[in-house]
Design an enzyme around this catalytic site. Structure first.
Site, PDB file in Angstrom:
ATOM      1  N   ASP A  15     -29.191  41.651  92.202  1.00 32.28           N
ATOM      2  CA  ASP A  15     -28.914  41.119  90.863  1.00 32.28           C
ATOM      3  C   ASP A  15     -29.228  42.164  89.792  1.00 32.28           C
ATOM      4  OD1 ASP A  15     -28.187  39.295  88.963  1.00 32.28           O
ATOM      5  OD2 ASP A  15     -30.004  38.079  89.104  1.00 32.28           O
ATOM      6  N   ASN A  63     -18.823  33.139  92.556  1.00 34.29           N
ATOM      7  CA  ASN A  63     -18.433  34.320  91.760  1.00 34.29           C
ATOM      8  C   ASN A  63     -16.971  34.314  91.322  1.00 34.29           C
ATOM      9  OD1 ASN A  63     -20.667  36.751  93.337  1.00 34.29           O
ATOM     10  ND2 ASN A  63     -20.917  35.590  91.451  1.00 34.29           N
TER      11      ASN A  63
HETATM   12  C1  FPP Z   1     -25.101  40.799  90.441  1.00 33.57           C
HETATM   13  O1  FPP Z   1     -25.164  41.437  89.203  1.00 33.57           O
HETATM   14  C2  FPP Z   1     -24.205  41.454  91.365  1.00 33.57           C
HETATM   15  C3  FPP Z   1     -23.018  40.934  91.821  1.00 33.57           C
HETATM   16  C4  FPP Z   1     -22.473  39.644  91.411  1.00 33.57           C
HETATM   17  C5  FPP Z   1     -22.173  41.665  92.740  1.00 33.57           C
HETATM   18  C6  FPP Z   1     -22.859  42.485  93.785  1.00 33.57           C
HETATM   19  C7  FPP Z   1     -21.966  43.562  94.133  1.00 33.57           C
HETATM   20  C8  FPP Z   1     -22.321  44.830  94.312  1.00 33.57           C
HETATM   21  C9  FPP Z   1     -23.694  45.362  94.291  1.00 33.57           C
HETATM   22  C10 FPP Z   1     -21.232  45.772  94.482  1.00 33.57           C
HETATM   23  C11 FPP Z   1     -21.005  46.460  95.742  1.00 33.57           C
HETATM   24  C12 FPP Z   1     -21.259  45.792  97.014  1.00 33.57           C
HETATM   25  C13 FPP Z   1     -20.488  45.973  98.099  1.00 33.57           C
HETATM   26  C14 FPP Z   1     -20.959  45.502  99.444  1.00 33.57           C
HETATM   27  C15 FPP Z   1     -19.176  46.625  98.018  1.00 33.57           C
HETATM   28  P1  FPP Z   1     -24.746  40.611  87.915  1.00 33.57           P
HETATM   29  O2  FPP Z   1     -23.373  41.032  87.539  1.00 33.57           O
HETATM   30  O3  FPP Z   1     -24.939  39.158  88.143  1.00 33.57           O
HETATM   31  O4  FPP Z   1     -25.785  41.172  86.899  1.00 33.57           O
HETATM   32  P2  FPP Z   1     -26.341  40.449  85.592  1.00 33.57           P
HETATM   33  O5  FPP Z   1     -27.067  39.220  86.053  1.00 33.57           O
HETATM   34  O6  FPP Z   1     -27.243  41.501  85.026  1.00 33.57           O
HETATM   35  O7  FPP Z   1     -25.147  40.166  84.719  1.00 33.57           O
END
Ligand code: FPP
Length: 227
Positions: A15, A63
């Site tokens: 996250d 998501n």
């Molecule tokens: C959370 O950060 C992250 C995600 C929803 C996506 C996770 C994906 C990756 C780390 C990309 C690559 C992974 C692979 C396996 C290709 P957020 O966007 O919720 O962050 P925030 O809470 O700060 O907005």
């Protein structure tokens, strides 16, 4: 390095990509891209630290609700990530495993993922990636399968039908970015797992953070409901 207190199976809720980007006044997509780099580092760190199985929450069934542009960016990243990392995964002995329902993705991504599953089949340590994954849905599916197969729904029959049935028991669950919740990830599997919530944003995650979480894990005394 594999000590008696090294967890066999570590899962991470990655996250903080969005906040990492916002802090730098960058588009969210850049946060996800750097998140992809952190995934590479985490896989490598697991090799160094002797962790047999790493499960990552990459895309939840919720998501899809993010804007079309962000979902599109995550899909693009997924394509690039597989292309750029498949050879290294094979060379590092990593076996890819998917949990959730990846068949909902676009056909070319499904094909790339299936190809990656096939090419990494001989790997000796596991990278399980949760894609279009929701734990409540997984448990409901497992219970339905258990009922259809045996007619009897028990803890064991549900467990045997979870997407994670062939993985070692979950020992340690980490969430980055300071949020303290499970967000529909591995709810069943976390029954006796230790949980570590860390303040680091996912794109900043390095081997030293994993070491810190393992140190915390080693300090805790696991009782599994006993005394
Ligand atoms: C959370 O950060 C992250 C995600 C929803 C996506 C996770 C994906 C990756 C780390 C990309 C690559 C992974 C692979 C396996 C290709 P957020 O966007 O919720 O962050 P925030 O809470 O700060 O907005």
């Amino acid at each position: 390095m594999n000590t008696p207190t090294t967890p066999r199976h570590v899962a991470i809720i990655m996250d903080g990509n969005g906040r990492w980007a916002a802090k730098r006044r960058l588009p969210r997509a850049m946060g996800h891209r750097e998140g992809g780099e952190a995934v590479r580092r985490a896989v490598k760190a697991c090799e160094v630290l002797g962790i047999e199985c790493l499960t990552l929450y990459a895309f939840s069934s919720e998501n899809w609700k993010r804007g079309e542009e962000e979902v599109g960016d995550l899909m693009k990243l997924m394509r690039r990530f597989i292309e750029a990392n498949l050879d290294d995964m094979v060379a590092q002995g990593v076996k890819l495993k998917l949990i959730g329902d990846h068949t909902a993705f676009e056909p070319d991504i499904v094909a790339k993922l299936d190809h990656a599953l096939e090419r990494t089949r001989g790997g000796t340590r596991t990278l399980a990636v949760a894609l279009n994954y929701g734990s409540q849905q997984e448990i409901a599916r497992a219970a339905a399968k258990a009922a259809a197969a045996a007619g009897e729904v028990t803890v064991e029959s549900i467990e045997a039908n979870l997407d994670t049935a062939d993985l070692p028991p979950l020992d340690l669950l980490i969430r980055t970015s300071g949020e303290v919740r499970l967000s529909n990830f591995l709810l069943w599997q976390a029954a006796y797992a230790e949980m570590v919530f860390m303040d680091v944003l996912w794109p900043d995650f390095e081997e030293k953070h994993l070491r810190e979480a393992l140190d915390e894990f080693a300090r805790r005394e696991r009782r599994y409901g006993g005394r």
